[in-house]
Motif scaffolding. Structure first.
Motif, mmCIF file in Angstrom:
data_model
loop_
_atom_site.group_PDB
_atom_site.id
_atom_site.type_symbol
_atom_site.label_atom_id
_atom_site.label_comp_id
_atom_site.label_asym_id
_atom_site.label_seq_id
_atom_site.Cartn_x
_atom_site.Cartn_y
_atom_site.Cartn_z
ATOM 1 N N UNK E 45 0.738 -1.063 -0.021
ATOM 2 C CA UNK E 45 0.169 -0.167 0.006
ATOM 3 C C UNK E 45 0.868 1.209 0.002
ATOM 4 N N UNK E 46 2.063 1.109 0.490
ATOM 5 C CA UNK E 46 2.961 2.487 0.397
ATOM 6 C C UNK E 46 3.347 2.642 -1.020
ATOM 7 N N UNK E 47 3.026 1.882 -2.030
ATOM 8 C CA UNK E 47 3.475 2.394 -3.165
ATOM 9 C C UNK E 47 2.213 2.452 -4.094
ATOM 10 N N UNK E 48 1.057 2.463 -3.548
ATOM 11 C CA UNK E 48 -0.116 2.801 -4.218
ATOM 12 C C UNK E 48 -0.838 3.974 -3.873
ATOM 13 N N UNK E 49 -1.128 4.747 -4.688
ATOM 14 C CA UNK E 49 -1.821 6.058 -4.439
ATOM 15 C C UNK E 49 -3.097 5.745 -3.747
ATOM 16 N N UNK E 50 -3.904 5.261 -4.212
ATOM 17 C CA UNK E 50 -5.277 5.067 -3.597
ATOM 18 C C UNK E 50 -5.289 4.482 -2.198
ATOM 19 N N UNK E 51 -4.237 3.610 -1.817
ATOM 20 C CA UNK E 51 -4.069 2.935 -0.558
ATOM 21 C C UNK E 51 -3.581 4.190 0.337
ATOM 22 N N UNK E 52 -2.709 4.951 -0.184
ATOM 23 C CA UNK E 52 -2.171 5.904 0.709
ATOM 24 C C UNK E 52 -3.184 7.018 0.949
ATOM 25 N N UNK F 33 7.322 7.733 3.176
ATOM 26 C CA UNK F 33 8.136 8.963 3.613
ATOM 27 C C UNK F 33 9.112 9.512 2.632
ATOM 28 N N UNK F 34 8.975 8.562 1.615
ATOM 29 C CA UNK F 34 10.064 8.969 0.333
ATOM 30 C C UNK F 34 9.336 10.114 -0.582
ATOM 31 N N UNK F 35 10.010 11.114 -0.616
ATOM 32 C CA UNK F 35 9.319 12.168 -1.813
ATOM 33 C C UNK F 35 9.479 11.598 -3.043
ATOM 34 N N UNK F 36 10.538 10.970 -3.231
ATOM 35 C CA UNK F 36 10.766 10.560 -4.650
ATOM 36 C C UNK F 36 9.650 9.279 -4.842
ATOM 37 N N UNK F 37 9.178 8.483 -4.100
ATOM 38 C CA UNK F 37 8.045 7.511 -4.501
ATOM 39 C C UNK F 37 6.875 8.183 -4.606
ATOM 40 N N UNK F 38 6.548 9.433 -3.594
ATOM 41 C CA UNK F 38 5.349 10.235 -3.817
ATOM 42 C C UNK F 38 5.499 10.756 -5.027
#
Lengths: 74, 74, 74, 74, 74, 74
Positions: E45-52, F33-38
């Motif tokens: 979820x930390x790499x899924x926009x909707x999950x975030x 927490x990674x701005x790059x991932x966001x």
């Protein structure tokens, strides 16, 4: 962004509802700043029942705020 | 849009619930202004359990507002 | 629709919770008026974890309203 | 259903949080009355991040109610 | 579970926001009690926009509660 | 995390709306927490209507809090 929200006070509940709509749209516009992209996405959700329900929910949440700000127009 | 919301006051909780339903539908109608399209989408969500739950949720949020506006009809 | 909601007052928190359940179901019933269709959809969501969570969320929102209406039964 | 909710008052915020959890689960249990089915669905959502977030959201909504009922334990 | 929530009072709004984050995570932890499983689900979820966005929503709901508990730190 | 939230008070409703946006983004940033991932996830949701609606909803919830904290700027 230019001034677009100077008060939550409205004269009637209906104007309050329309302000809630504006707030919901502004929440989108601050994230997707391109009006061209927003326009392109419009048909996608305007013809999808669940997308419309989700949009209506955001309006409902903002309407709670606007209604409280206006003492429920009592 | 013509006047459709002049007050959040209702005589009974049930009328308040029905006003919440109207508010939820208006939230959709302002986004999808074509009554013909809305009618076409109706079967899609009226026979889908999750869509109905989502619609019921928007009503619940508006009912909070209407109930507060009416002092919970106490 | 016949009278089904004349008051948000209940004697106990548990009765209030059960009223919240009724309100959540009525939100569905006003949209899908056929009891036969609602019954048909029941197995679909009653055996799906996310559908049950969504239904529980609508109850939670209504319970906020009912609890406030009853002064939290203090 | 037997009595399970006689008061929203708790001694501590943590007990209030645990009451919110109970309320969220009861919202599911009233819809899916079979404990056996609920148990079967558990692994499905307990290992799915979005399902857990949704469940946590229902707890958050109930915790608002319980916290208000307790004057925020101030 | 050991004591983890003894008060909703915080010194600053930022500490209140961080408490809201803790509450959101605890809502998950009570349902999925295995820290190992929660850690395994994290990348999902930390790499899924909707999950975030969904996770951020739960924080928003808890922050309402914490902010009210602190009189909005006025 | 460095200080980023010292007060919920704003001079205007629009500044309050922009604070609500910040709160929504911080809710994401604490989890990812990674701005790059966001930044990498941004196009995914900024061009998806439902993702934008969901993001707008989180803003709406925070705006309720900020508006209440400011006495609705009356």
């Amino acid at each position: 962004m230019a001034d677009w929200l100077t008060s939550l006070q409205t004269e009637t509940p209906q104007q309050g509802f329309e302000l809630a709509l504006l707030l919901a749209r502004k929440g989108v516009a601050y994230t997707q700043t391109s009006a061209e992209v927003r326009e392109r996405l419009r048909p996608e959700y305007a013809e999808n029942a669940d997308s419309l329900t989700m949009a209506s929910q955001v309006v409902a949440i903002h309407f709670q705020t606007v209604a409280a700000a206006n003492g429920y127009w009592r």
